[in-house]
Design a protein around this motif. Structure first.
Motif, PDB file in Angstrom:
ATOM      1  N   ALA A 116       0.827  -1.203   0.000  1.00 14.67           N
ATOM      2  CA  ALA A 116       0.000   0.000   0.000  1.00 14.67           C
ATOM      3  C   ALA A 116       0.860   1.251   0.000  1.00 14.67           C
ATOM      4  N   ASP A 117       1.994   1.223   0.711  1.00  8.43           N
ATOM      5  CA  ASP A 117       2.898   2.376   0.714  1.00  8.43           C
ATOM      6  C   ASP A 117       3.552   2.561  -0.657  1.00  8.43           C
ATOM      7  N   LEU A 118       3.879   1.469  -1.324  1.00  7.40           N
ATOM      8  CA  LEU A 118       4.428   1.588  -2.681  1.00  7.40           C
ATOM      9  C   LEU A 118       3.433   2.290  -3.603  1.00  7.40           C
ATOM     10  N   VAL A 119       2.185   1.861  -3.551  1.00  7.51           N
ATOM     11  CA  VAL A 119       1.158   2.460  -4.404  1.00  7.51           C
ATOM     12  C   VAL A 119       0.941   3.925  -4.032  1.00  7.51           C
ATOM     13  N   ALA A 120       0.907   4.222  -2.728  1.00  6.07           N
ATOM     14  CA  ALA A 120       0.712   5.601  -2.288  1.00  6.07           C
ATOM     15  C   ALA A 120       1.852   6.507  -2.726  1.00  6.07           C
ATOM     16  N   ALA A 121       3.058   5.930  -2.857  1.00 10.58           N
ATOM     17  CA  ALA A 121       4.216   6.711  -3.287  1.00 10.58           C
ATOM     18  C   ALA A 121       4.259   6.915  -4.796  1.00 10.58           C
ATOM     19  N   GLY A 122       3.391   6.223  -5.519  1.00  5.69           N
ATOM     20  CA  GLY A 122       3.330   6.391  -6.963  1.00  5.69           C
ATOM     21  C   GLY A 122       3.885   5.233  -7.766  1.00  5.69           C
ATOM     22  N   VAL A 123       4.225   4.120  -7.098  1.00  6.11           N
ATOM     23  CA  VAL A 123       4.716   2.943  -7.810  1.00  6.11           C
ATOM     24  C   VAL A 123       3.518   2.156  -8.340  1.00  6.11           C
ATOM     25  N   THR A 124       3.523   1.870  -9.613  1.00  2.20           N
ATOM     26  CA  THR A 124       2.444   1.105 -10.227  1.00  2.20           C
ATOM     27  C   THR A 124       2.674  -0.378  -9.991  1.00  2.20           C
ATOM     28  N   LEU A 125       1.709  -1.039  -9.337  1.00 10.28           N
ATOM     29  CA  LEU A 125       1.808  -2.468  -9.069  1.00 10.28           C
ATOM     30  C   LEU A 125       0.586  -3.171  -9.646  1.00 10.28           C
ATOM     31  N   ARG A 126       0.781  -3.934 -10.699  1.00  8.16           N
ATOM     32  CA  ARG A 126      -0.342  -4.687 -11.258  1.00  8.16           C
ATOM     33  C   ARG A 126      -0.783  -5.828 -10.349  1.00  8.16           C
ATOM     34  N   CYS A 127       0.101  -6.220  -9.411  1.00 14.29           N
ATOM     35  CA  CYS A 127      -0.213  -7.345  -8.531  1.00 14.29           C
ATOM     36  C   CYS A 127      -0.945  -6.923  -7.272  1.00 14.29           C
ATOM     37  N   HIS A 128      -1.195  -5.645  -7.095  1.00 10.06           N
ATOM     38  CA  HIS A 128      -1.815  -5.172  -5.848  1.00 10.06           C
ATOM     39  C   HIS A 128      -3.285  -4.880  -6.086  1.00 10.06           C
ATOM     40  N   ALA A 129      -4.104  -5.899  -5.878  1.00 12.11           N
ATOM     41  CA  ALA A 129      -5.552  -5.770  -6.033  1.00 12.11           C
ATOM     42  C   ALA A 129      -6.188  -7.010  -5.424  1.00 12.11           C
ATOM     43  N   PRO A 130      -7.427  -6.908  -4.963  1.00 12.73           N
ATOM     44  CA  PRO A 130      -8.090  -8.096  -4.426  1.00 12.73           C
ATOM     45  C   PRO A 130      -8.081  -9.236  -5.446  1.00 12.73           C
ATOM     46  N   GLY A 131      -7.649 -10.396  -4.985  1.00  9.77           N
ATOM     47  CA  GLY A 131      -7.602 -11.555  -5.868  1.00  9.77           C
ATOM     48  C   GLY A 131      -6.366 -11.632  -6.746  1.00  9.77           C
ATOM     49  N   ARG A 132      -5.460 -10.654  -6.627  1.00 11.64           N
ATOM     50  CA  ARG A 132      -4.214 -10.673  -7.389  1.00 11.64           C
ATOM     51  C   ARG A 132      -3.064 -10.538  -6.398  1.00 11.64           C
ATOM     52  N   SER A 133      -1.928 -11.139  -6.713  1.00 11.59           N
ATOM     53  CA  SER A 133      -0.809 -11.067  -5.788  1.00 11.59           C
ATOM     54  C   SER A 133       0.501 -11.182  -6.542  1.00 11.59           C
ATOM     55  N   CYS A 134       1.567 -10.816  -5.833  1.00  9.53           N
ATOM     56  CA  CYS A 134       2.907 -11.042  -6.361  1.00  9.53           C
ATOM     57  C   CYS A 134       3.163 -12.552  -6.389  1.00  9.53           C
ATOM     58  N   SER A 135       4.221 -12.946  -7.049  1.00 13.13           N
ATOM     59  CA  SER A 135       4.587 -14.358  -7.124  1.00 13.13           C
ATOM     60  C   SER A 135       5.829 -14.605  -6.274  1.00 13.13           C
ATOM     61  N   ALA A 136       6.046 -15.868  -5.893  1.00 15.61           N
ATOM     62  CA  ALA A 136       7.201 -16.250  -5.088  1.00 15.61           C
ATOM     63  C   ALA A 136       7.976 -17.351  -5.799  1.00 15.61           C
ATOM     64  N   PHE A 137       9.298 -17.341  -5.587  1.00 11.30           N
ATOM     65  CA  PHE A 137      10.171 -18.266  -6.308  1.00 11.30           C
ATOM     66  C   PHE A 137      11.291 -18.771  -5.408  1.00 11.30           C
ATOM     67  N   ASP A 138      11.677 -20.015  -5.634  1.00 17.22           N
ATOM     68  CA  ASP A 138      12.902 -20.533  -5.035  1.00 17.22           C
ATOM     69  C   ASP A 138      14.104 -19.933  -5.748  1.00 17.22           C
ATOM     70  N   THR A 139      15.174 -19.729  -4.991  1.00 14.38           N
ATOM     71  CA  THR A 139      16.419 -19.230  -5.565  1.00 14.38           C
ATOM     72  C   THR A 139      17.537 -20.244  -5.334  1.00 14.38           C
ATOM     73  N   ALA A 140      18.711 -19.926  -5.875  1.00 17.54           N
ATOM     74  CA  ALA A 140      19.903 -20.737  -5.630  1.00 17.54           C
ATOM     75  C   ALA A 140      20.753 -20.149  -4.514  1.00 17.54           C
ATOM     76  N   LEU A 141      20.238 -19.173  -3.779  1.00 14.66           N
ATOM     77  CA  LEU A 141      21.007 -18.492  -2.740  1.00 14.66           C
ATOM     78  C   LEU A 141      20.817 -19.204  -1.406  1.00 14.66           C
ATOM     79  N   PRO A 142      21.878 -19.705  -0.788  1.00 14.66           N
ATOM     80  CA  PRO A 142      21.735 -20.435   0.473  1.00 14.66           C
ATOM     81  C   PRO A 142      21.447 -19.502   1.642  1.00 14.66           C
ATOM     82  N   ASN A 143      20.612 -19.962   2.553  1.00 10.79           N
ATOM     83  CA  ASN A 143      20.407 -19.246   3.806  1.00 10.79           C
ATOM     84  C   ASN A 143      21.586 -19.485   4.741  1.00 10.79           C
ATOM     85  N   ARG A 144      21.688 -18.631   5.764  1.00 10.13           N
ATOM     86  CA  ARG A 144      22.653 -18.874   6.825  1.00 10.13           C
ATOM     87  C   ARG A 144      22.046 -19.920   7.768  1.00 10.13           C
TER      88      ARG A 144
END
Length: 259
Positions: A116-144
């Motif tokens: 919500a702060d991103l949108v309020a600051a003027g960043v356009t997010l197509r994923c920010h709406a009811p029923g829509r979301s960002c996506s998540a992915f596995d990476t090759a970066l190891p955790n500590r």
């Protein structure tokens, strides 16, 4: 509607993703960890603060998190995921029948809190709406690692206009309890991400010609830690189905405000 209103609806059986709900309030990842492993799990969270910013640790066997609201963790999320021997075994809308006296609750910050702060600051997010979301992915970066817990980092991806990336970075840097600034921008392959393989097939993965992929650390990282530890039993939120808290999603260092 307030976070308490949503928790009541989820307690009554409504099931939906929480993206774009209750702007201005903190959403949280949830992990319920057997007490024998809880201290090592907390050490893992502290060792990986970008992915796992700890908001609250509860008491063994107590489904409440009073610092975050009038919450009953057995009912108040829209969907839960169960793990046995480190493997995901299914999802449930209510975990009353699975509750155990040795489960220790952990609430971990979520990047849905800063959208919500991103949108309020003027960043356009197509994923920010009811029923829509960002996506998540596995990476090759190891955790500590900490104790038995390790695995690789999970990230969320949001398509951001190229001329708004600096603004998105500035805004989210001020939300360390919601993963903070991006950990990578640009070529997904550089961190081992395949945009055709979002976790659970959820969220927007396409990029318009004017957009670039921007990646933030993600609390689903804790699922990979649970898998690496081969825990005999654990419960988390189902990705995208977060705990709605009464904690304002307030930028770090900002004055208090009411959404």
């Amino acid at each position: 509607m307030t976070p308490a209103d949503w928790r009541q609806r989820f307690r009554a059986g409504e099931m939906r993703q929480t993206a774009a709900l209750c702007p201005g309030w903190t959403q949280a990842n949830l992990a319920l960890i057997p007490a024998a492993f809880a201290d090592d799990f907390e050490a893992f969270l502290h060792a990986n603060p970008a992915a796992c910013p700890l908001l609250a640790r509860g008491r063994s066997g107590d489904p409440a998190l009073p610092d975050l609201g009038d919450i009953d963790l057995r009912h108040d999320l829209p969907l839960y995921r169960t793990f046995r021997d480190g493997q995901a075994t299914g999802t449930l809308p209510d975990i009353t029948a699975l509750w155990r006296d040795d489960l220790v609750p952990f609430a971990i910050g979520c990047s849905l809190s800063f959208e919500a702060d991103l949108v309020a600051a003027g960043v356009t997010l197509r994923c920010h709406a009811p029923g829509r979301s960002c996506s998540a992915f596995d990476t090759a970066l190891p955790n500590r690692p900490a104790g038995l817990f390790g695995g690789n980092l999970v990230v969320t991806m949001r398509a951001v206009a190229a001329d708004q990336v600096a603004l998105a970075t500035e805004v989210t840097r001020n939300h360390p309890q919601a993963h903070g600034a991006p950990i990578h921008t640009g070529d997904p392959a550089a961190i081992g991400v395949d945009l055709s393989r979002p976790i659970d097939g959820l969220g927007l993965t396409d990029l318009l010609p004017s957009e670039v992929a921007v990646f933030w650390a993600c609390g689903v990282t804790m699922e990979r830690a649970i898998a690496s530890a081969h825990l005999p039993f654990a419960i988390t939120h189902a990705p995208g189905h977060m705990l709605m808290t009464d904690l304002p999603a307030q930028p770090h260092g900002a004055s208090a405000w009411t959404p």
